[in-house]
Enzyme design. Structure first.
Site, PDB file in Angstrom:
ATOM      1  N   THR B  51      -0.230  -8.096   2.048  1.00  0.00           N
ATOM      2  CA  THR B  51       1.164  -8.302   1.700  1.00  0.00           C
ATOM      3  C   THR B  51       1.375  -7.716   0.318  1.00  0.00           C
ATOM      4  O   THR B  51       0.526  -7.878  -0.574  1.00  0.00           O
ATOM      5  CB  THR B  51       1.578  -9.789   1.794  1.00  0.00           C
ATOM      6  OG1 THR B  51       2.966  -9.885   1.498  1.00  0.00           O
ATOM      7  CG2 THR B  51       0.785 -10.696   0.859  1.00  0.00           C
ATOM      8  N   GLU B  52       2.472  -6.970   0.146  1.00  0.00           N
ATOM      9  CA  GLU B  52       2.607  -6.146  -1.050  1.00  0.00           C
ATOM     10  C   GLU B  52       2.831  -6.945  -2.325  1.00  0.00           C
ATOM     11  O   GLU B  52       2.733  -6.403  -3.410  1.00  0.00           O
ATOM     12  CB  GLU B  52       3.698  -5.079  -0.852  1.00  0.00           C
ATOM     13  CG  GLU B  52       5.113  -5.592  -0.687  1.00  0.00           C
ATOM     14  CD  GLU B  52       5.510  -5.741   0.778  1.00  0.00           C
ATOM     15  OE1 GLU B  52       4.621  -5.974   1.619  1.00  0.00           O
ATOM     16  OE2 GLU B  52       6.716  -5.643   1.068  1.00  0.00           O
ATOM     17  N   ASN B  53       3.115  -8.243  -2.207  1.00  0.00           N
ATOM     18  CA  ASN B  53       3.195  -9.041  -3.425  1.00  0.00           C
ATOM     19  C   ASN B  53       1.808  -9.459  -3.929  1.00  0.00           C
ATOM     20  O   ASN B  53       1.708 -10.284  -4.829  1.00  0.00           O
ATOM     21  CB  ASN B  53       4.125 -10.252  -3.240  1.00  0.00           C
ATOM     22  CG  ASN B  53       3.740 -11.126  -2.066  1.00  0.00           C
ATOM     23  OD1 ASN B  53       3.341 -10.628  -1.012  1.00  0.00           O
ATOM     24  ND2 ASN B  53       3.845 -12.420  -2.233  1.00  0.00           N
TER      25      ASN B  53
END
Lengths: 219, 225
Positions: B51-53
Protein backbone atom coordinates in the site's frame (compact mmCIF):
# COMPACT_ATOMS: atom_id res chain seq x y z
CA UNK A 1 20.16 18.55 21.01
CA UNK A 2 16.44 19.12 20.42
CA UNK A 3 14.48 21.44 22.70
CA UNK A 4 11.53 19.99 24.55
CA UNK A 5 8.57 22.35 24.55
CA UNK A 6 4.89 22.16 25.39
CA UNK A 7 2.52 22.32 22.41
CA UNK A 8 1.46 25.82 23.53
CA UNK A 9 5.09 27.02 23.56
CA UNK A 10 5.86 25.36 20.24
CA UNK A 11 2.98 26.96 18.38
CA UNK A 12 4.33 30.43 19.31
CA UNK A 13 7.38 29.74 17.11
CA UNK A 14 5.22 29.75 13.99
CA UNK A 15 4.46 32.94 12.11
CA UNK A 16 1.86 33.97 9.54
CA UNK A 17 2.87 33.85 5.84
CA UNK A 18 5.15 30.86 6.45
CA UNK A 19 5.27 27.58 4.58
CA UNK A 20 4.65 24.50 6.70
CA UNK A 21 5.03 20.81 5.87
CA UNK A 22 2.59 18.69 7.84
CA UNK A 23 3.09 14.93 8.13
CA UNK A 24 0.27 12.42 7.83
CA UNK A 25 -1.88 10.47 5.40
CA UNK A 26 -5.65 10.43 5.84
CA UNK A 27 -5.43 11.80 9.42
CA UNK A 28 -3.00 9.00 10.41
CA UNK A 29 0.48 10.14 11.49
CA UNK A 30 -0.46 13.81 11.51
CA UNK A 31 0.42 16.12 14.43
CA UNK A 32 -3.17 16.48 15.65
CA UNK A 33 -2.47 18.54 18.77
CA UNK A 34 -0.29 21.08 16.98
CA UNK A 35 -2.78 21.41 14.12
CA UNK A 36 -5.58 22.07 16.59
CA UNK A 37 -3.50 24.71 18.36
CA UNK A 38 -2.69 26.44 15.05
CA UNK A 39 -6.42 26.44 14.32
CA UNK A 40 -6.97 28.26 17.63
CA UNK A 41 -4.53 31.06 16.69
CA UNK A 42 -4.80 34.05 14.35
CA UNK A 43 -2.06 32.60 12.11
CA UNK A 44 -2.95 33.20 8.46
CA UNK A 45 -1.67 33.16 4.86
CA UNK A 46 -0.08 29.79 5.46
CA UNK A 47 1.28 27.63 2.67
CA UNK A 48 0.49 24.09 3.75
CA UNK A 49 2.47 21.25 2.19
CA UNK A 50 0.68 18.02 3.07
CA UNK A 51 -0.55 14.92 1.25
CA UNK A 52 -4.18 15.79 2.02
CA UNK A 53 -6.21 18.34 3.98
CA UNK A 54 -7.85 15.93 6.39
CA UNK A 55 -11.64 15.83 6.42
CA UNK A 56 -14.10 18.72 6.96
CA UNK A 57 -13.10 20.50 10.19
CA UNK A 58 -10.87 17.59 11.30
CA UNK A 59 -7.07 17.74 11.22
CA UNK A 60 -5.98 20.22 8.56
CA UNK A 61 -9.67 20.55 7.72
CA UNK A 62 -9.83 22.96 10.66
CA UNK A 63 -7.36 25.34 8.96
CA UNK A 64 -9.45 25.07 5.78
CA UNK A 65 -12.64 26.04 7.62
CA UNK A 66 -10.86 28.95 9.34
CA UNK A 67 -9.49 30.14 5.99
CA UNK A 68 -5.94 30.22 7.36
CA UNK A 69 -4.50 28.64 4.21
CA UNK A 70 -3.23 30.70 1.28
CA UNK A 71 -2.13 27.70 -0.75
CA UNK A 72 -2.01 23.95 -0.19
CA UNK A 73 0.41 21.70 -2.05
CA UNK A 74 -0.29 17.98 -1.94
CA UNK A 75 -1.64 14.99 -3.83
CA UNK A 76 -5.19 14.15 -2.79
CA UNK A 77 -7.59 16.69 -1.29
CA UNK A 78 -10.82 14.90 -2.21
CA UNK A 79 -11.55 13.67 1.34
CA UNK A 80 -12.12 17.27 2.37
CA UNK A 81 -15.35 18.30 0.63
CA UNK A 82 -15.12 21.81 2.08
CA UNK A 83 -11.74 22.30 0.44
CA UNK A 84 -13.30 21.17 -2.85
CA UNK A 85 -16.12 23.73 -2.54
CA UNK A 86 -13.68 26.56 -1.75
CA UNK A 87 -11.44 25.49 -4.62
CA UNK A 88 -14.27 25.49 -7.17
CA UNK A 89 -15.42 28.91 -5.87
CA UNK A 90 -11.86 30.16 -6.48
CA UNK A 91 -11.29 30.82 -2.77
CA UNK A 92 -8.55 28.26 -2.10
CA UNK A 93 -5.38 27.82 -4.12
CA UNK A 94 -4.49 24.14 -4.46
CA UNK A 95 -1.50 22.62 -6.20
CA UNK A 96 -2.09 18.93 -6.94
CA UNK A 97 0.82 16.61 -7.63
CA UNK A 98 1.09 12.88 -8.25
CA UNK A 99 1.76 11.42 -4.80
CA UNK A 100 5.13 9.89 -5.62
CA UNK A 101 6.29 13.06 -7.34
CA UNK A 102 5.17 15.04 -4.29
CA UNK A 103 7.11 12.70 -1.98
CA UNK A 104 10.21 12.75 -4.18
CA UNK A 105 10.22 16.56 -4.44
CA UNK A 106 10.23 16.73 -0.63
CA UNK A 107 13.04 14.17 -0.56
CA UNK A 108 14.96 16.27 -3.11
CA UNK A 109 14.35 19.40 -1.02
CA UNK A 110 15.76 17.64 2.01
CA UNK A 111 18.87 16.20 0.45
CA UNK A 112 20.33 19.14 -1.44
CA UNK A 113 19.22 18.01 -4.90
CA UNK A 114 18.01 20.63 -7.39
CA UNK A 115 15.06 18.62 -8.68
CA UNK A 116 14.59 15.55 -10.86
CA UNK A 117 13.04 14.20 -14.05
CA UNK A 118 10.18 11.70 -13.94
CA UNK A 119 7.87 10.01 -16.44
CA UNK A 120 4.96 10.28 -14.02
CA UNK A 121 2.19 12.58 -15.20
CA UNK A 122 3.55 13.08 -18.73
CA UNK A 123 0.63 14.17 -20.93
CA UNK A 124 -1.60 15.01 -17.96
CA UNK A 125 -2.87 18.36 -16.67
CA UNK A 126 -0.74 18.20 -13.53
CA UNK A 127 2.55 18.53 -15.43
CA UNK A 128 1.34 21.19 -17.86
CA UNK A 129 4.04 23.77 -18.56
CA UNK A 130 6.82 21.68 -17.00
CA UNK A 131 10.17 21.45 -18.75
CA UNK A 132 10.47 18.15 -20.61
CA UNK A 133 13.45 16.06 -21.64
CA UNK A 134 13.87 12.91 -23.65
CA UNK A 135 15.95 10.31 -21.81
CA UNK A 136 16.66 6.97 -23.53
CA UNK A 137 13.86 7.65 -25.99
CA UNK A 138 11.18 8.39 -23.40
CA UNK A 139 9.68 11.68 -22.33
CA UNK A 140 10.29 12.94 -18.79
CA UNK A 141 9.14 16.09 -16.96
CA UNK A 142 11.24 18.17 -14.59
CA UNK A 143 10.11 18.65 -10.98
CA UNK A 144 11.59 21.21 -8.60
CA UNK A 145 12.45 20.39 -4.99
CA UNK A 146 10.03 21.32 -2.22
CA UNK A 147 11.22 22.98 0.98
CA UNK A 148 9.47 24.77 3.82
CA UNK A 149 10.03 27.14 6.73
CA UNK A 150 8.63 24.60 9.17
CA UNK A 151 7.87 20.89 9.31
CA UNK A 152 5.34 19.85 11.93
CA UNK A 153 5.35 16.10 12.33
CA UNK A 154 4.25 13.16 14.40
CA UNK A 155 6.39 10.30 15.68
CA UNK A 156 5.89 7.45 18.12
CA UNK A 157 8.93 8.19 20.29
CA UNK A 158 11.84 10.60 20.46
CA UNK A 159 14.90 10.43 22.63
CA UNK A 160 16.09 13.67 24.23
CA UNK A 161 18.52 14.27 21.38
CA UNK A 162 15.68 14.18 18.85
CA UNK A 163 16.15 10.74 17.29
CA UNK A 164 12.78 9.48 16.09
CA UNK A 165 10.94 6.20 15.63
CA UNK A 166 7.51 5.93 14.06
CA UNK A 167 4.56 3.58 14.30
CA UNK A 168 3.30 1.48 11.38
CA UNK A 169 1.69 3.50 8.56
CA UNK A 170 1.86 6.66 10.67
CA UNK A 171 5.39 7.00 9.30
CA UNK A 172 4.29 8.04 5.76
CA UNK A 173 5.56 11.56 4.91
CA UNK A 174 7.07 12.37 8.32
CA UNK A 175 10.69 11.18 7.81
CA UNK A 176 11.13 12.99 4.48
CA UNK A 177 9.50 16.20 5.71
CA UNK A 178 11.85 16.18 8.73
CA UNK A 179 14.71 16.71 6.28
CA UNK A 180 13.17 19.41 4.09
CA UNK A 181 12.31 22.26 6.46
CA UNK A 182 14.40 24.98 8.08
CA UNK A 183 12.85 24.17 11.45
CA UNK A 184 11.33 20.85 12.47
CA UNK A 185 8.85 20.39 15.30
CA UNK A 186 7.81 16.84 16.19
CA UNK A 187 4.86 15.80 18.29
CA UNK A 188 5.54 12.49 20.05
CA UNK A 189 3.78 9.95 22.25
CA UNK A 190 6.75 9.83 24.60
CA UNK A 191 10.32 10.99 25.18
CA UNK A 192 13.01 8.56 26.29
CA UNK A 193 16.65 8.87 27.36
CA UNK A 194 19.36 8.69 24.66
CA UNK A 195 20.56 5.10 24.39
CA UNK A 196 17.11 3.68 25.03
CA UNK A 197 16.24 3.42 21.34
CA UNK A 198 18.35 0.92 19.46
CA UNK A 199 20.63 2.83 17.05
CA UNK A 200 19.42 0.32 14.42
CA UNK A 201 15.76 1.22 14.79
CA UNK A 202 16.10 5.01 14.58
CA UNK A 203 14.45 6.25 11.37
CA UNK A 204 15.04 10.00 11.63
CA UNK A 205 18.50 10.96 12.92
CA UNK A 206 18.47 13.78 15.50
CA UNK A 207 20.34 16.24 13.27
CA UNK A 208 16.98 16.98 11.60
CA UNK A 209 14.93 17.68 14.71
CA UNK A 210 14.72 21.09 16.45
CA UNK A 211 11.81 20.78 18.86
CA UNK A 212 10.08 17.79 20.47
CA UNK A 213 6.58 18.20 21.81
CA UNK A 214 5.36 15.43 24.12
CA UNK A 215 1.59 15.02 23.86
CA UNK A 216 0.90 11.52 25.15
CA UNK A 217 -0.20 8.32 23.45
CA UNK A 218 -3.19 8.65 21.15
CA UNK A 219 -3.55 12.41 21.64
CA UNK B 1 -27.62 -10.91 -22.92
CA UNK B 2 -29.37 -10.05 -19.68
CA UNK B 3 -28.94 -6.96 -17.53
CA UNK B 4 -26.51 -7.57 -14.65
CA UNK B 5 -26.92 -6.06 -11.21
CA UNK B 6 -24.19 -3.83 -9.84
CA UNK B 7 -23.11 -6.59 -7.44
CA UNK B 8 -22.95 -9.16 -10.23
CA UNK B 9 -20.81 -6.83 -12.31
CA UNK B 10 -18.40 -6.15 -9.47
CA UNK B 11 -18.15 -9.81 -8.49
CA UNK B 12 -17.49 -10.93 -12.05
CA UNK B 13 -14.74 -8.38 -12.55
CA UNK B 14 -13.20 -9.13 -9.15
CA UNK B 15 -13.11 -12.90 -9.90
CA UNK B 16 -11.48 -12.37 -13.27
CA UNK B 17 -8.89 -9.99 -11.81
CA UNK B 18 -8.11 -12.53 -9.06
CA UNK B 19 -7.37 -15.07 -11.80
CA UNK B 20 -4.97 -12.70 -13.55
CA UNK B 21 -2.89 -11.67 -10.52
CA UNK B 22 0.51 -13.37 -10.54
CA UNK B 23 1.29 -15.96 -7.84
CA UNK B 24 4.01 -14.63 -5.52
CA UNK B 25 3.67 -11.18 -7.04
CA UNK B 26 4.06 -7.73 -5.47
CA UNK B 27 0.70 -6.10 -6.02
CA UNK B 28 -0.88 -2.72 -5.29
CA UNK B 29 -4.68 -2.58 -5.24
CA UNK B 30 -6.84 0.48 -5.74
CA UNK B 31 -10.11 1.28 -3.99
CA UNK B 32 -13.29 -0.80 -4.63
CA UNK B 33 -13.30 -3.74 -7.05
CA UNK B 34 -9.50 -4.19 -6.90
CA UNK B 35 -9.57 -4.75 -3.13
CA UNK B 36 -12.54 -7.09 -3.56
CA UNK B 37 -10.47 -9.26 -5.94
CA UNK B 38 -8.44 -10.59 -3.02
CA UNK B 39 -11.55 -12.40 -1.74
CA UNK B 40 -11.57 -14.59 -4.86
CA UNK B 41 -7.93 -15.65 -4.96
CA UNK B 42 -7.41 -19.39 -5.22
CA UNK B 43 -6.03 -20.68 -1.91
CA UNK B 44 -2.83 -21.78 -3.61
CA UNK B 45 -2.05 -18.23 -4.73
CA UNK B 46 0.05 -15.97 -2.51
CA UNK B 47 0.33 -12.23 -3.06
CA UNK B 48 2.48 -9.64 -1.33
CA UNK B 49 0.30 -6.56 -1.18
CA UNK B 50 1.82 -3.12 -1.07
CA UNK B 51 0.00 0.00 0.00
CA UNK B 52 1.52 3.28 -1.11
CA UNK B 53 1.17 4.94 2.28
CA UNK B 54 4.12 2.81 3.33
CA UNK B 55 3.70 -0.93 3.86
CA UNK B 56 4.60 -4.18 2.11
CA UNK B 57 2.86 -7.34 3.32
CA UNK B 58 -0.64 -5.98 3.94
CA UNK B 59 -2.98 -8.42 5.69
CA UNK B 60 -6.77 -8.64 5.49
CA UNK B 61 -9.14 -6.18 7.14
CA UNK B 62 -9.52 -6.78 10.89
CA UNK B 63 -12.41 -9.19 11.61
CA UNK B 64 -13.74 -7.44 14.68
CA UNK B 65 -13.49 -4.02 16.31
CA UNK B 66 -11.09 -5.58 18.84
CA UNK B 67 -8.68 -6.58 16.07
CA UNK B 68 -8.21 -3.00 14.87
CA UNK B 69 -4.54 -2.01 15.15
CA UNK B 70 -3.68 1.66 15.90
CA UNK B 71 -2.00 3.66 13.14
CA UNK B 72 -2.50 0.97 10.52
CA UNK B 73 -4.50 1.83 7.40
CA UNK B 74 -4.24 1.26 3.67
CA UNK B 75 -4.28 4.01 1.06
CA UNK B 76 -8.09 3.83 0.96
CA UNK B 77 -7.95 4.76 4.69
CA UNK B 78 -9.40 1.38 5.71
CA UNK B 79 -8.01 -0.53 8.70
CA UNK B 80 -5.77 -3.46 7.73
CA UNK B 81 -3.62 -5.99 9.58
CA UNK B 82 -0.01 -7.14 9.49
CA UNK B 83 1.33 -10.37 7.98
CA UNK B 84 4.52 -12.11 9.15
CA UNK B 85 7.48 -10.37 7.48
CA UNK B 86 5.59 -7.21 6.64
CA UNK B 87 7.54 -3.95 6.73
CA UNK B 88 6.99 -0.21 6.87
CA UNK B 89 8.71 2.62 4.99
CA UNK B 90 8.26 6.30 4.21
CA UNK B 91 6.31 7.63 1.22
CA UNK B 92 9.39 8.41 -0.90
CA UNK B 93 10.65 4.84 -0.51
CA UNK B 94 7.17 3.54 -1.25
CA UNK B 95 6.97 5.35 -4.58
CA UNK B 96 10.58 4.51 -5.39
CA UNK B 97 9.59 0.82 -5.42
CA UNK B 98 6.53 1.68 -7.51
CA UNK B 99 8.28 3.86 -10.12
CA UNK B 100 11.33 1.63 -10.53
CA UNK B 101 9.39 -1.32 -11.91
CA UNK B 102 9.65 -3.68 -8.94
CA UNK B 103 5.91 -4.07 -8.51
CA UNK B 104 4.38 -6.86 -10.59
CA UNK B 105 0.81 -5.65 -10.88
CA UNK B 106 -1.54 -2.87 -9.93
CA UNK B 107 -5.29 -2.95 -10.24
CA UNK B 108 -7.10 0.34 -10.65
CA UNK B 109 -10.40 1.70 -11.90
CA UNK B 110 -11.12 3.81 -14.96
CA UNK B 111 -13.40 6.53 -16.20
CA UNK B 112 -12.15 5.98 -19.77
CA UNK B 113 -9.55 3.84 -21.53
CA UNK B 114 -8.47 4.64 -25.07
CA UNK B 115 -7.59 2.18 -27.81
CA UNK B 116 -3.87 2.98 -27.33
CA UNK B 117 -4.04 2.19 -23.63
CA UNK B 118 -4.33 5.76 -22.36
CA UNK B 119 -6.03 5.85 -18.99
CA UNK B 120 -8.28 8.52 -17.50
CA UNK B 121 -9.26 7.63 -13.96
CA UNK B 122 -8.79 10.53 -11.58
CA UNK B 123 -10.93 13.52 -12.43
CA UNK B 124 -14.34 14.17 -13.87
CA UNK B 125 -14.48 17.91 -14.52
CA UNK B 126 -16.38 19.65 -11.71
CA UNK B 127 -16.94 16.44 -9.75
CA UNK B 128 -14.92 17.47 -6.71
CA UNK B 129 -11.97 15.15 -7.23
CA UNK B 130 -8.94 17.08 -6.16
CA UNK B 131 -5.66 15.43 -6.97
CA UNK B 132 -4.48 12.21 -8.56
CA UNK B 133 -3.18 10.57 -5.37
CA UNK B 134 -0.85 7.70 -6.32
CA UNK B 135 -2.56 6.62 -9.55
CA UNK B 136 -0.25 8.46 -11.97
CA UNK B 137 2.84 6.98 -10.31
CA UNK B 138 1.42 3.45 -10.30
CA UNK B 139 0.46 3.37 -13.97
CA UNK B 140 3.90 4.53 -15.08
CA UNK B 141 5.96 2.22 -12.90
CA UNK B 142 4.17 -1.08 -12.41
CA UNK B 143 4.79 -4.02 -14.79
CA UNK B 144 1.18 -5.08 -15.37
CA UNK B 145 -1.30 -2.22 -15.11
CA UNK B 146 -4.66 -3.97 -14.82
CA UNK B 147 -7.66 -1.73 -15.25
CA UNK B 148 -10.85 -3.09 -13.70
CA UNK B 149 -13.97 -1.31 -14.90
CA UNK B 150 -17.57 -1.69 -15.89
CA UNK B 151 -17.70 -2.03 -19.70
CA UNK B 152 -20.17 0.83 -20.24
CA UNK B 153 -20.97 3.69 -17.81
CA UNK B 154 -24.32 3.62 -15.98
CA UNK B 155 -25.53 6.49 -18.16
CA UNK B 156 -24.88 4.37 -21.25
CA UNK B 157 -21.76 6.23 -22.34
CA UNK B 158 -18.90 4.12 -23.65
CA UNK B 159 -15.84 3.89 -21.43
CA UNK B 160 -13.62 2.08 -23.95
CA UNK B 161 -13.10 4.89 -26.42
CA UNK B 162 -11.01 6.06 -29.34
CA UNK B 163 -9.57 9.01 -27.37
CA UNK B 164 -10.02 9.94 -23.71
CA UNK B 165 -12.01 13.14 -23.30
CA UNK B 166 -11.53 13.59 -19.53
CA UNK B 167 -8.22 14.37 -17.76
CA UNK B 168 -5.50 11.81 -18.44
CA UNK B 169 -3.81 9.73 -15.74
CA UNK B 170 -1.20 8.26 -18.10
CA UNK B 171 -0.57 7.81 -21.82
CA UNK B 172 -0.19 4.28 -23.25
CA UNK B 173 0.03 2.78 -19.78
CA UNK B 174 -2.69 0.11 -19.64
CA UNK B 175 -1.51 -3.50 -20.11
CA UNK B 176 -4.68 -5.41 -19.26
CA UNK B 177 -8.31 -4.30 -19.22
CA UNK B 178 -10.97 -6.33 -17.42
CA UNK B 179 -14.70 -5.66 -17.68
CA UNK B 180 -17.69 -7.83 -16.76
CA UNK B 181 -17.79 -9.03 -20.38
CA UNK B 182 -14.25 -8.94 -21.72
CA UNK B 183 -10.51 -9.03 -21.17
CA UNK B 184 -8.31 -6.96 -23.48
CA UNK B 185 -4.52 -6.86 -23.69
CA UNK B 186 -2.55 -3.89 -25.00
CA UNK B 187 0.50 -4.99 -26.96
CA UNK B 188 2.58 -2.54 -28.99
CA UNK B 189 -0.14 0.15 -28.68
CA UNK B 190 -2.72 -2.29 -30.06
CA UNK B 191 -5.84 -3.30 -28.19
CA UNK B 192 -6.60 -7.01 -28.46
CA UNK B 193 -9.67 -8.88 -27.21
CA UNK B 194 -8.39 -12.07 -25.59
CA UNK B 195 -11.40 -13.29 -23.60
CA UNK B 196 -15.11 -12.67 -23.33
CA UNK B 197 -17.84 -13.91 -21.03
CA UNK B 198 -20.05 -16.73 -22.32
CA UNK B 199 -23.21 -14.59 -22.17
CA UNK B 200 -22.09 -12.17 -24.88
CA UNK B 201 -21.15 -12.54 -28.54
CA UNK B 202 -18.30 -10.79 -30.32
CA UNK B 203 -20.95 -8.54 -31.91
CA UNK B 204 -22.31 -7.60 -28.47
CA UNK B 205 -18.83 -6.50 -27.42
CA UNK B 206 -18.33 -4.54 -30.61
CA UNK B 207 -21.60 -2.67 -29.96
CA UNK B 208 -20.48 -1.48 -26.54
CA UNK B 209 -16.89 -0.58 -27.43
CA UNK B 210 -15.97 2.60 -29.33
CA UNK B 211 -12.26 1.82 -29.15
CA UNK B 212 -10.82 -0.01 -32.15
CA UNK B 213 -9.46 -3.44 -31.27
CA UNK B 214 -8.59 -6.71 -32.90
CA UNK B 215 -9.81 -10.11 -31.80
CA UNK B 216 -7.10 -12.60 -30.84
CA UNK B 217 -7.03 -15.75 -33.00
CA UNK B 218 -7.34 -17.86 -29.88
CA UNK B 219 -9.98 -15.69 -28.15
CA UNK B 220 -11.59 -17.62 -25.32
CA UNK B 221 -15.06 -17.54 -23.80
CA UNK B 222 -15.27 -17.86 -20.02
CA UNK B 223 -18.31 -19.51 -18.47
CA UNK B 224 -20.55 -17.23 -16.40
CA UNK B 225 -23.90 -17.77 -14.68
Amino acid sequence: MAKILSPEEAVKLISSDSSIMIGGFGNIGNPKKMIDLIADTELKNLTIIANDLGTPNVGLGRLVRNRQIKQAIGSYFTYNTEAAELYFEGKLNLKMMPQGTFAESIRAGGCGIGGFYTRVGVGSDVTEGAETKEINGRKYVFVEPLKADFAILRARKADRLGNLVYERTARNFNPIMATAAKFTIVEVDEIVEPGTLSPEEIVTPFIYVDVIVPVGRGE
Amino acid sequence: MRQLTDTEIRTRIAKKVAELLPDGGFVNLGVGIPTQAVNYLSPAKKLYIQTENGMLGVGPAPKTEADIVPNLINASRQPITETPGCCYFDSATSFAMIRSGRMDATVIGAIQVSERGDLANWALPGKGVLGPGGAMDLVVGVKDVIVATQHVANNGKHKLVENCTVPITGLEVVNTLVTEFAVFKFINKEMILVEHSSDVTLDDIKAMTSAKYTVANDVKAWEVD
